[in-house]
Design an enzyme around this catalytic site. Sequence first.
Site, short mmCIF file in Angstrom:
data_model
loop_
_atom_site.label_atom_id
_atom_site.label_comp_id
_atom_site.label_asym_id
_atom_site.label_seq_id
_atom_site.Cartn_x
_atom_site.Cartn_y
_atom_site.Cartn_z
N GLY A 14 25.38 16.80 57.87
CA GLY A 14 23.92 16.95 57.91
C GLY A 14 23.35 17.47 56.60
N ARG A 18 15.85 22.05 56.55
CA ARG A 18 15.08 23.28 56.76
C ARG A 18 15.56 24.46 55.91
NH1 ARG A 18 15.34 23.29 63.12
NH2 ARG A 18 17.00 21.78 62.67
N GLU A 158 20.27 16.32 76.31
CA GLU A 158 19.59 16.84 75.13
C GLU A 158 18.14 17.17 75.49
OE1 GLU A 158 21.08 17.60 72.10
OE2 GLU A 158 22.70 17.33 73.53
N ARG A 319 33.16 46.35 38.54
CA ARG A 319 33.10 44.89 38.42
C ARG A 319 34.51 44.31 38.47
NH1 ARG A 319 30.17 43.91 33.11
NH2 ARG A 319 30.65 41.75 33.66
N ASN A 363 40.10 62.20 29.98
CA ASN A 363 38.74 62.57 30.36
C ASN A 363 37.76 61.86 29.43
OD1 ASN A 363 36.22 63.96 30.66
ND2 ASN A 363 37.34 65.61 31.66
N ALA A 366 30.50 62.02 28.92
CA ALA A 366 29.27 61.33 29.30
C ALA A 366 28.80 60.41 28.19
CB ALA A 366 28.19 62.35 29.61
N ASN A 372 33.21 46.32 23.46
CA ASN A 372 34.30 45.37 23.68
C ASN A 372 33.94 43.95 23.25
OD1 ASN A 372 32.35 45.26 25.73
ND2 ASN A 372 33.79 44.29 27.14
C1 UD1 Z 1 23.70 19.72 69.07
C2 UD1 Z 1 24.08 19.24 70.46
C3 UD1 Z 1 23.35 20.09 71.50
C4 UD1 Z 1 23.72 21.53 71.29
C5 UD1 Z 1 23.42 21.97 69.85
C6 UD1 Z 1 23.99 23.34 69.62
C7 UD1 Z 1 24.50 16.82 70.32
C8 UD1 Z 1 23.97 15.48 70.55
N1 UD1 Z 1 23.71 17.85 70.59
O1 UD1 Z 1 22.30 19.47 68.91
O2 UD1 Z 1 23.72 19.69 72.80
O3 UD1 Z 1 23.01 22.34 72.21
O4 UD1 Z 1 24.05 21.09 68.92
O5 UD1 Z 1 23.66 23.79 68.35
O6 UD1 Z 1 25.64 16.96 69.90
N2 UD1 Z 1 25.97 15.94 62.32
C9 UD1 Z 1 26.67 15.03 61.55
N3 UD1 Z 1 26.36 13.72 61.63
C10 UD1 Z 1 25.38 13.26 62.44
C11 UD1 Z 1 24.68 14.18 63.22
C12 UD1 Z 1 24.99 15.51 63.15
O7 UD1 Z 1 27.58 15.43 60.82
O8 UD1 Z 1 25.17 12.03 62.45
C13 UD1 Z 1 26.33 17.35 62.25
C14 UD1 Z 1 25.21 18.19 61.68
O9 UD1 Z 1 25.36 18.33 60.28
C15 UD1 Z 1 25.41 19.51 62.39
C16 UD1 Z 1 26.03 19.12 63.72
O10 UD1 Z 1 26.55 17.82 63.55
O11 UD1 Z 1 26.34 20.34 61.72
C17 UD1 Z 1 25.04 19.17 64.87
O12 UD1 Z 1 24.00 18.24 64.67
P1 UD1 Z 1 22.50 18.57 64.98
O13 UD1 Z 1 21.68 17.39 64.64
O14 UD1 Z 1 22.13 19.86 64.36
O15 UD1 Z 1 22.55 18.71 66.57
P2 UD1 Z 1 21.56 19.49 67.49
O16 UD1 Z 1 20.32 18.70 67.66
O17 UD1 Z 1 21.42 20.87 67.02
#
Ligand code: UD1
Length: 452
Positions: A14, A18, A158, A319, A363, A366, A372
Amino acid sequence: MSQRTCLSVILAAGEGTRMKSALPKVLHQIAGLPMVAHVVKAAETAGAGDQVLVIGHGAEEMRKAAAKFAPDAETFVQEKRLGTAHAVLAAREAISRGYDDVLVMFGDTPLIDPGALTVARLKLAEGAAVVVIGFRTPNPTGYGRLIEKGGKLVAIREEKDCSDEEKKITFCNGGLMAVAGGRALKLLDAVGNKNAKGEYYLTDIVGIASGQGLDVVATEASFENALGINNRAELAQAEGIWQQRRRHEAMLSGVTLIAPETVFFSHDTEIGADTIVEPNVWFGLGVKIATGARIHAFSHIEGATIASNCDVGPFARLRPGADLKQKAKVGNFCEVKQATIEEGAKVNHLTYIGDARVGAGANIGAGTITCNYDGYSKFFTDIGEGAFVGSNSALVAPITIGKGGYIASGSVITEDVPDDALAFGRARQKTIPGKGKELRERFASAAAAKKK
Ligand code: UD1
Ligand code: CA
C-alpha cells in the site's frame, strides 16, 4: 507444534497516502525500527521459519530497507493493488511450496503480539482451516465485522458492504489470519471482487471456507494487536503504546524509572538491573547499559556502551561509539563521541571528547575540547592513565598525553606530552603593580571631561 512449518506473508504494497510522506508508510518507525520490521519480528517469534513481504508502492526503497531488517525474507511485487487477497496471491510461488501454516499479516500493524499468532497456529494444529484474530472495540468504524451464526464464524463483512444491523457488530477483524497451508491457494483463488470496493478481499475466504463446511475460528486479542497505522497521529499512538510496554518490562526486570512516562527506549536498548534512570532521558539506537548505572535527567544517549556503576548526566550527550568503562563519569553538558572513557575516569563538565581515549582514573577539567576535525579528516586523542587536563584546554589532535601527564588550564596543546610531564600551552601571565589603579583614574577623568 514446533514441527509444523510456517510461512508468514506480510502485506506491504500500500501507498499509505494519509501519512503524507515520501517514505513508504510501513517504513515509518516505531522505537527506531520500521513498523513492518516489528511485524517480521513478531512472525519470527511465533515460529515463521520463512517470511515473505508483498511490496508494490516504493518497491525499490522497500527492498533496500528489507535487506537490512529482514535479510532472509523473500519479496514479491504486487503490480496492481487489487485487494488483500490479490496481494497474498502475489506470493503464490512461496505458498505453493507447501507449509502447514500460513500467517497473513499487514505491514502497518506493528504492535501485534506474537502470543496471538501462536494461539492462531495452535487452532490450525487442532484442525481449523482458517483462524481470524479478532478484537472488540466500541468504535468499529472502518473495520471488517465478524459475522457469527450459532457461535460459529461464517463471514467477515467489510464496513462498506455491511447492513445497518451488521454495522452495530463490535467484534472486528484485526487483519491477522492464519490459514491451513494446504488449503490457502484454493481458498484465495475462489475469491471474487463483487463488492463495494471492487477489490479481491482476503476476508472473503472466511465465507468460502465456512460454506465448504471447513472449520473456521475466531480468536480474540487486544485492540493493540490490530492497531493499523494510517496517519502520523496513529503512528504516535502506536509509539506511545510500545514505549509503555517497554518501560513496564524494564521496571519488572529491575530498572528504576523515576518518571517512566518521560523515558524513551529504542527497540534494541539493553539496560541492566539496578540502573536508575532519572526523568527525561532518551535512548536512541544501539545503547547497552550494564547494571547499577545512574543516568541523570535530560541525557540523550545513542550508540553507547555503558559499563556497570557509571554515572551519566544530567544533560549529557553520548553519541555513537561512546564506550564508558566501569565507574566512569560523564557529567553535565558533556558530549562524548567515538571515544573510550576508561575505568573511573571523569569527564564532568562542559566538555567535548571525540575520537579519543581517556585513560583510567584520568580527570578532564571543565571546558576541555578535543579538536578532532580539521574540516576534512578526523584525528585521535590519546589521554593516558591518571592524566589531569586543566580546565578550558584545547587538545589539538592527533595528540598523545602520557600517563600522569598534567596540562595547565587554558592550554592549547599541539605537541605530545610525555608521561608525568607538565605542559603549559598559553602565554605567561604578566602582573604590573599599581597599574590597575592608574588605568581606572585615567578612564574616569576622560569620561568626566566628555560630560563637560
Ligand atoms: C483490512 C481488512 C479488514 C480489517 C482491517 C484491519 C480486508 C479486505 N479488510 O481492511 O477486514 O478490519 O484490515 O486493519 O482485508 N494491501 C496490499 N495490496 C492491496 C491491498 C492492500 O498490499 O491490494 C495491504 C495494505 O498495504 C495494508 C494491508 O494490505 O498494509 C491492509 O489493506 P487496507 O486497504 O488498509 O485494508 P483495510 O481497509 O484497512
Ligand atoms: Ca488499513
